[in-house]
Write a protein that holds these residues in place. Sequence first.
Motif, PDB file in Angstrom:
ATOM      1  N   GLU A 258      76.225  12.690  17.259  1.00  0.00           N
ATOM      2  CA  GLU A 258      76.722  12.976  15.910  1.00  0.00           C
ATOM      3  C   GLU A 258      78.180  12.570  15.720  1.00  0.00           C
ATOM      4  OE1 GLU A 258      75.818  17.038  15.014  1.00  0.00           O
ATOM      5  OE2 GLU A 258      73.668  16.732  15.283  1.00  0.00           O
ATOM      6  N   ARG A 259      78.558  11.465  16.352  1.00  0.00           N
ATOM      7  CA  ARG A 259      79.897  10.902  16.186  1.00  0.00           C
ATOM      8  C   ARG A 259      79.802   9.517  15.548  1.00  0.00           C
ATOM      9  NH1 ARG A 259      80.651  11.276  21.816  1.00  0.00           N
ATOM     10  NH2 ARG A 259      81.662   9.265  21.648  1.00  0.00           N
ATOM     11  N   GLY A 260      78.833   9.366  14.656  1.00  0.00           N
ATOM     12  CA  GLY A 260      78.645   8.094  13.976  1.00  0.00           C
ATOM     13  C   GLY A 260      79.851   7.679  13.160  1.00  0.00           C
ATOM     14  N   ASP A 261      80.652   8.668  12.726  1.00  0.00           N
ATOM     15  CA  ASP A 261      81.862   8.351  11.970  1.00  0.00           C
ATOM     16  C   ASP A 261      82.832   7.512  12.807  1.00  0.00           C
ATOM     17  OD1 ASP A 261      82.127  10.659  13.561  1.00  0.00           O
ATOM     18  OD2 ASP A 261      83.875  11.337  12.415  1.00  0.00           O
ATOM     19  N   GLU A 262      82.840   7.728  14.134  1.00  0.00           N
ATOM     20  CA  GLU A 262      83.691   6.923  15.010  1.00  0.00           C
ATOM     21  C   GLU A 262      83.210   5.473  15.032  1.00  0.00           C
ATOM     22  OE1 GLU A 262      84.188   8.479  18.953  1.00  0.00           O
ATOM     23  OE2 GLU A 262      84.535  10.506  18.210  1.00  0.00           O
TER      24      GLU A 262
ATOM     25  N   ILE B  93      81.559   3.945  12.637  1.00  0.00           N
ATOM     26  CA  ILE B  93      81.876   3.360  11.329  1.00  0.00           C
ATOM     27  C   ILE B  93      83.363   3.030  11.233  1.00  0.00           C
ATOM     28  CG2 ILE B  93      81.989   3.851   8.849  1.00  0.00           C
ATOM     29  CD1 ILE B  93      79.358   5.448   9.265  1.00  0.00           C
ATOM     30  N   ASP B  94      84.220   3.933  11.709  1.00  0.00           N
ATOM     31  CA  ASP B  94      85.667   3.683  11.710  1.00  0.00           C
ATOM     32  C   ASP B  94      85.985   2.464  12.569  1.00  0.00           C
ATOM     33  OD1 ASP B  94      88.423   4.210  11.179  1.00  0.00           O
ATOM     34  OD2 ASP B  94      88.580   5.171  13.154  1.00  0.00           O
TER      35      ASP B  94
ATOM     36  N   ARG C  75      84.874  -0.677  10.648  1.00  0.00           N
ATOM     37  CA  ARG C  75      85.787  -0.975   9.527  1.00  0.00           C
ATOM     38  C   ARG C  75      87.099  -1.547  10.023  1.00  0.00           C
ATOM     39  NH1 ARG C  75      84.938   4.470   6.062  1.00  0.00           N
ATOM     40  NH2 ARG C  75      83.072   3.816   4.961  1.00  0.00           N
TER      41      ARG C  75
END
Length: 81
Positions: free
Chosen positions: A62-66, A68-69, A72
């Motif tokens: 659940e660290r998909g935001d990392e 995506i960051d 980007r």
Amino acid sequence: MHAARVGDPGALRGALEVSFAHLGPALVDVVTNRAELTMPPKITVKKAVGFSLWVVKAVLNERGDEVIDFARTNTLSSFLR
């Protein structure tokens, strides 16, 4: 003691020159993006597998935001170079 903090890549050379010219200890704090990709001279299969495992583990934990960051940051920076 001399100290300098650099956040702009264009200011790094000047900060290093001043720090090396200082008689005595000097500290140069360089602010970098933690998600910036460093490219090795040669990409091996082992390195590609390791990177792929990092992406899968990050998503499963659940660290998909990392991820995506990371995408980007490195996609945008490749266009700016």
